[in-house]
Write a protein that holds these residues in place. Structure first.
Motif, short mmCIF file in Angstrom:
data_model
loop_
_atom_site.label_atom_id
_atom_site.label_comp_id
_atom_site.label_asym_id
_atom_site.label_seq_id
_atom_site.Cartn_x
_atom_site.Cartn_y
_atom_site.Cartn_z
N ILE A 4 -3.77 13.67 57.84
CA ILE A 4 -5.12 13.12 57.84
C ILE A 4 -5.13 11.85 58.68
N LEU A 5 -6.00 11.80 59.67
CA LEU A 5 -6.19 10.62 60.49
C LEU A 5 -7.43 9.89 59.99
N ILE A 6 -7.26 8.66 59.53
CA ILE A 6 -8.40 7.83 59.12
C ILE A 6 -8.53 6.74 60.17
N HIS A 7 -9.72 6.59 60.73
CA HIS A 7 -9.89 5.67 61.85
C HIS A 7 -11.26 5.00 61.82
N GLY A 8 -11.45 4.05 62.71
CA GLY A 8 -12.71 3.35 62.84
C GLY A 8 -12.63 1.96 62.26
N PRO A 9 -13.66 1.16 62.48
CA PRO A 9 -13.63 -0.23 62.05
C PRO A 9 -13.50 -0.40 60.53
N ARG A 10 -13.89 0.60 59.76
CA ARG A 10 -13.83 0.51 58.30
C ARG A 10 -12.84 1.52 57.72
N TYR A 11 -11.76 1.79 58.47
CA TYR A 11 -10.79 2.81 58.04
C TYR A 11 -10.11 2.46 56.73
N LEU A 12 -9.94 1.16 56.44
CA LEU A 12 -9.26 0.77 55.21
C LEU A 12 -10.03 1.19 53.96
N ILE A 13 -11.34 1.32 54.06
CA ILE A 13 -12.15 1.78 52.92
C ILE A 13 -11.75 3.20 52.53
N GLY A 14 -11.69 4.10 53.52
CA GLY A 14 -11.28 5.47 53.24
C GLY A 14 -9.85 5.54 52.75
N PHE A 15 -8.98 4.75 53.36
CA PHE A 15 -7.58 4.73 52.94
C PHE A 15 -7.46 4.29 51.48
N GLN A 16 -8.13 3.21 51.10
CA GLN A 16 -8.03 2.71 49.73
C GLN A 16 -8.60 3.70 48.72
N LYS A 17 -9.67 4.39 49.08
CA LYS A 17 -10.23 5.40 48.17
C LYS A 17 -9.24 6.54 47.93
N LEU A 18 -8.62 7.02 49.01
CA LEU A 18 -7.65 8.11 48.86
C LEU A 18 -6.44 7.67 48.05
N ILE A 19 -5.89 6.50 48.34
CA ILE A 19 -4.70 6.02 47.63
C ILE A 19 -5.00 5.82 46.15
N THR A 20 -6.20 5.34 45.82
CA THR A 20 -6.58 5.19 44.41
C THR A 20 -6.53 6.54 43.71
N GLU A 21 -7.05 7.59 44.35
CA GLU A 21 -7.01 8.93 43.76
C GLU A 21 -5.59 9.47 43.70
N PHE A 22 -4.79 9.24 44.75
CA PHE A 22 -3.42 9.74 44.78
C PHE A 22 -2.57 9.12 43.67
N ASN A 23 -2.85 7.89 43.30
CA ASN A 23 -2.05 7.19 42.29
C ASN A 23 -2.40 7.58 40.86
N LYS A 24 -3.44 8.34 40.66
CA LYS A 24 -3.78 8.81 39.32
C LYS A 24 -2.79 9.89 38.90
N PRO A 25 -2.34 9.86 37.63
CA PRO A 25 -1.29 10.80 37.21
C PRO A 25 -1.77 12.23 36.98
N ASN A 26 -3.06 12.44 36.89
CA ASN A 26 -3.57 13.78 36.59
C ASN A 26 -3.87 14.56 37.88
N ALA A 27 -3.99 15.87 37.74
CA ALA A 27 -4.30 16.74 38.88
C ALA A 27 -5.73 16.51 39.33
N GLY A 28 -6.02 16.95 40.53
CA GLY A 28 -7.36 16.80 41.08
C GLY A 28 -7.79 18.04 41.84
N LYS A 29 -8.99 17.97 42.39
CA LYS A 29 -9.56 19.10 43.13
C LYS A 29 -9.37 18.87 44.63
N LEU A 30 -8.67 19.80 45.27
CA LEU A 30 -8.49 19.77 46.72
C LEU A 30 -9.46 20.77 47.33
N THR A 31 -10.25 20.32 48.28
CA THR A 31 -11.08 21.23 49.06
C THR A 31 -10.35 21.48 50.37
#
Length: 164
Positions: A98-125
């Motif tokens: 996954i390439l996250i880019h642009g002037p506000r790329y850290l927003i997308g990165f932080q949202k994904l990392i927050t979800e990745f750090n949760k111990p439960n399973a999630g929904k992948l599309t």
């Protein structure tokens, strides 16, 4: 000279140059409506093939899926080869770059990392195969000075289809 738009893949490629520019230029000029790919996301945090109305931009440069069967192998002294017993289908594995880019790329990165750090399973599309219940197994982050305002995440998901 016109002003460069970071939301435009061609302009972003011109600004970043190097390997990231080459990656973005692979997407430039293609009509996403003609592709077989749909939206990709994890727990509704989107990583798109092209930009949308979200506050950050993301592209999915590649997806690798692996499947198989679980086998027990029997090997005996003085007998050539082996025999096996089947233990059922192996868990499906999905690896996304996954390439996250642009002037506000850290927003997308932080949202994904927050979800990745949760111990439960999630929904992948999955952008081709649809929705799966998965657990995040690992992720790697690549940052370089050549890729300004961008990062690449290599994320490994594993099937999670029942609870004990």
């Amino acid at each position: 000279m016109s002003k460069l738009d970071l939301n435009n893949p061609l302009d972003f490629a011109r600004l970043t140059q190097g390997s990231l520019g080459a990656l973005i230029s692979d997407f430039a000029g293609r009509d996403p409506t003609r592709w077989d790919l749909q939206e990709g996301s994890y727990n509704n945090i989107k990583f798109h093939i092209f930009t949308d109305t979200s506050e950050y931009q993301a592209a999915l440069s590649s997806v690798q899926d692996s499947y198989g069967r679980r086998k027990i192998k029997y090997k005996f002294p003085y007998v050539d080869g082996q025999t096996t017993d089947d233990l059922g289908r192996a868990a499906s594995q999905y690896t996304f770059d996954i390439l996250i880019h642009g002037p506000r790329y850290l927003i997308g990165f932080q949202k994904l990392i927050t979800e990745f750090n949760k111990p439960n399973a999630g929904k992948l599309t999955h952008p081709v195969l649809g929705n799966f219940q998965v657990a995040v197994e690992s992720w790697e982050i690549s940052h370089t000075n050549e890729k300004r305002q961008a990062m690449i995440l290599k994320v490994s998901f594993t099937e999670h289809n029942f609870t004990i």
